[in-house]
Design a protein around this motif. Structure first.
Motif, mmCIF file in Angstrom:
data_model
loop_
_atom_site.group_PDB
_atom_site.id
_atom_site.type_symbol
_atom_site.label_atom_id
_atom_site.label_comp_id
_atom_site.label_asym_id
_atom_site.label_seq_id
_atom_site.Cartn_x
_atom_site.Cartn_y
_atom_site.Cartn_z
ATOM 1 N N LEU A 111 0.683 -1.407 -0.140
ATOM 2 C CA LEU A 111 -0.061 0.108 0.092
ATOM 3 C C LEU A 111 0.629 0.914 0.077
ATOM 4 N N LEU A 112 0.656 1.327 -1.025
ATOM 5 C CA LEU A 112 2.035 2.630 -1.440
ATOM 6 C C LEU A 112 1.905 4.196 -0.904
ATOM 7 N N ARG A 113 2.489 5.059 0.132
ATOM 8 C CA ARG A 113 2.868 6.191 0.395
ATOM 9 C C ARG A 113 2.667 7.323 -0.597
ATOM 10 N N PRO A 114 2.021 8.288 -0.338
ATOM 11 C CA PRO A 114 2.733 9.456 -1.519
ATOM 12 C C PRO A 114 3.922 9.413 -2.230
ATOM 13 N N ALA A 115 4.510 9.682 -1.298
ATOM 14 C CA ALA A 115 5.781 9.882 -1.634
ATOM 15 C C ALA A 115 7.130 8.682 -2.257
ATOM 16 N N ALA A 116 5.758 7.895 -2.731
ATOM 17 C CA ALA A 116 7.122 6.598 -3.843
ATOM 18 C C ALA A 116 5.638 6.721 -4.755
ATOM 19 N N VAL A 117 4.508 7.019 -4.886
ATOM 20 C CA VAL A 117 3.764 7.435 -6.055
ATOM 21 C C VAL A 117 4.862 8.110 -7.678
ATOM 22 N N ALA A 118 5.191 9.369 -6.542
ATOM 23 C CA ALA A 118 5.811 10.455 -7.579
ATOM 24 C C ALA A 118 6.911 9.577 -9.037
ATOM 25 N N ALA A 119 7.328 9.108 -8.066
ATOM 26 C CA ALA A 119 8.449 7.883 -8.642
ATOM 27 C C ALA A 119 8.332 6.684 -10.072
ATOM 28 N N LEU A 120 6.563 6.371 -9.115
ATOM 29 C CA LEU A 120 6.196 5.108 -10.059
ATOM 30 C C LEU A 120 5.200 5.691 -11.376
ATOM 31 N N VAL A 121 4.528 6.670 -10.838
ATOM 32 C CA VAL A 121 3.468 6.840 -12.009
ATOM 33 C C VAL A 121 3.721 8.272 -12.063
ATOM 34 N N ASP A 122 3.030 8.138 -13.595
ATOM 35 C CA ASP A 122 2.775 10.124 -14.537
ATOM 36 C C ASP A 122 1.566 10.688 -13.128
ATOM 37 N N ASP A 123 0.558 10.402 -13.279
ATOM 38 C CA ASP A 123 -0.519 10.722 -13.228
ATOM 39 C C ASP A 123 -1.789 9.444 -12.543
ATOM 40 N N PRO A 124 -1.426 9.323 -11.605
ATOM 41 C CA PRO A 124 -2.148 8.907 -10.419
ATOM 42 C C PRO A 124 -4.228 8.809 -10.374
ATOM 43 N N ALA A 125 -4.344 9.690 -10.778
ATOM 44 C CA ALA A 125 -5.250 10.206 -11.342
ATOM 45 C C ALA A 125 -6.094 9.158 -12.432
ATOM 46 N N ALA A 126 -5.346 9.232 -13.589
ATOM 47 C CA ALA A 126 -5.459 8.637 -14.521
ATOM 48 C C ALA A 126 -5.537 6.701 -13.798
ATOM 49 N N LEU A 127 -5.493 6.456 -12.961
ATOM 50 C CA LEU A 127 -5.565 4.991 -12.404
ATOM 51 C C LEU A 127 -6.999 5.111 -11.560
ATOM 52 N N VAL A 128 -7.910 6.054 -10.926
ATOM 53 C CA VAL A 128 -8.182 5.536 -10.893
ATOM 54 C C VAL A 128 -9.354 4.407 -10.917
ATOM 55 N N ASP A 129 -9.109 3.273 -9.927
ATOM 56 C CA ASP A 129 -10.524 2.774 -10.545
ATOM 57 C C ASP A 129 -9.796 1.503 -11.525
ATOM 58 N N THR A 130 -8.694 1.325 -12.055
ATOM 59 C CA THR A 130 -7.605 1.044 -12.955
ATOM 60 C C THR A 130 -6.800 0.256 -12.491
ATOM 61 N N VAL A 131 -6.327 -1.033 -13.408
ATOM 62 C CA VAL A 131 -5.095 -1.563 -12.763
ATOM 63 C C VAL A 131 -4.328 -1.657 -14.044
ATOM 64 N N ARG A 132 -3.429 -1.270 -13.825
ATOM 65 C CA ARG A 132 -1.447 -1.012 -15.270
ATOM 66 C C ARG A 132 -0.695 -2.335 -14.739
ATOM 67 N N THR A 133 -0.040 -3.181 -15.868
ATOM 68 C CA THR A 133 0.444 -3.799 -15.635
ATOM 69 C C THR A 133 2.479 -3.055 -16.084
ATOM 70 N N LEU A 134 3.491 -3.208 -15.127
ATOM 71 C CA LEU A 134 4.624 -2.533 -14.656
ATOM 72 C C LEU A 134 5.571 -3.876 -15.985
ATOM 73 N N ALA A 135 6.321 -3.093 -16.297
ATOM 74 C CA ALA A 135 7.179 -4.080 -16.734
ATOM 75 C C ALA A 135 8.683 -4.282 -15.780
ATOM 76 N N GLU A 136 8.296 -4.971 -14.874
ATOM 77 C CA GLU A 136 9.715 -4.701 -13.599
ATOM 78 C C GLU A 136 10.366 -5.987 -13.291
ATOM 79 N N PRO A 137 10.228 -6.849 -14.153
ATOM 80 C CA PRO A 137 10.872 -8.485 -14.297
ATOM 81 C C PRO A 137 11.670 -8.581 -13.169
ATOM 82 N N SER A 138 12.189 -7.695 -12.695
ATOM 83 C CA SER A 138 13.395 -8.523 -12.197
ATOM 84 C C SER A 138 12.881 -8.106 -9.866
#
Length: 259
Positions: A89-116
């Motif tokens: 459960l991310l705190r806001p401090a982590a969000v800016a580094a991972l997502v450009d626009d969190p409002a675009a993710l409301v009610d949405t799930v997005r796949t991230l390419a983080e294989p490691s």
């Protein structure tokens, strides 16, 4: 370990489920880590119903890594077969580094390419006794390295969530802005940039989660008293929130807890 029931509408229906606290530098980046593990008989399923926190979740499963945004209503997932997930459960401090626009993710799930990240967490989950702790350690280390040093705006965004959702939380955006010594407009911009929903929506979700938890803890509690305790105008206002987000009235929810 921290409380494992907040946000879960029917805890008795959960498979094996754990919440582990974020520690060290990761405590600025994740409120906690959550790990369900399930082994459902063939032909059966287990429906998990959630009223999510107003936050983003970063989730690792066998199939990959996803990030999900805040939700506007209760959601569910039907578990089948055998599996696990490790979520933060991310705190806001982590969000800016991972997502450009969190409002675009409301009610949405997005796949991230983080294989490691996926490979390392999967290896920890398959490592035997103590696997959950190792998975969280691995996830925490990756998150700290991925986000990097935090600036003052990131710390202020974390403070925003504490003021709106922590102990003794503000009852209105005006009160929250006053506590943070910013304008209401600045408060709204921070919430949009780091959370994706408005301060008012965050307050409503916190109150609804608290109401559901109070009903679970004391099924005989007076609903009007719960409404008053949480700052609702009246019992009808609480019922409207339940209906809008959960799709059922508080009394119906309470009756379903024994099901």
């Amino acid at each position: 370990m921290v409380d494992s029931s907040g946000g879960v509408l029917y805890p008795a229906r959960l498979p094996e489920f754990h919440r582990l606290p974020a520690t060290g530098a990761a405590a600025d980046l994740a409120a906690w880590f959550w790990i369900p593990e399930w082994d459902i008989a063939p032909g059966c399923s287990s429906r998990q119903e959630i009223v999510g926190y107003p936050a983003l979740n970063l989730v690792v499963e066998q199939s990959g890594v996803t990030v999900s945004g805040p939700t506007t209503r209760a959601s569910h997932r039907d578990l089948r077969g055998r599996g696990w997930a490790v979520g933060a459960l991310l705190r806001p401090a982590a969000v800016a580094a991972l997502v450009d626009d969190p409002a675009a993710l409301v009610d949405t799930v997005r796949t991230l390419a983080e294989p490691s990240l996926q490979a390392e967490v999967a290896a920890a989950m398959a490592s035997g006794a103590g696997h959950r702790d190792r998975a969280v350690e691995t996830f925490s280390r990756w998150l700290v390295e991925r986000v990097g040093p935090l600036d003052e705006s990131a710390h202020q965004a974390n403070a925003l969530v504490e003021v709106l959702g922590g102990a003794g939380a503000a009852l209105t955006p005006v009160e929250a802005a006053s506590r943070l010594a910013v304008s209401v407009r600045t408060l709204q911009r921070m919430a949009h940039r780091y959370v994706g929903v408005s301060p008012a929506a965050m307050i409503r979700r916190r109150r609804l989660q608290e109401a559901a938890q109070l009903v679970r803890e004391d099924p005989g509690a007076d609903l009007a008293a719960i409404a008053a305790e949480l700052g609702y105008a009246d019992h009808a206002h609480l019922t409207r929130d339940f209906q809008a987000v959960l799709g059922l009235a508080p009394r119906t929810y309470r009756a379903g807890l024994s099901g």
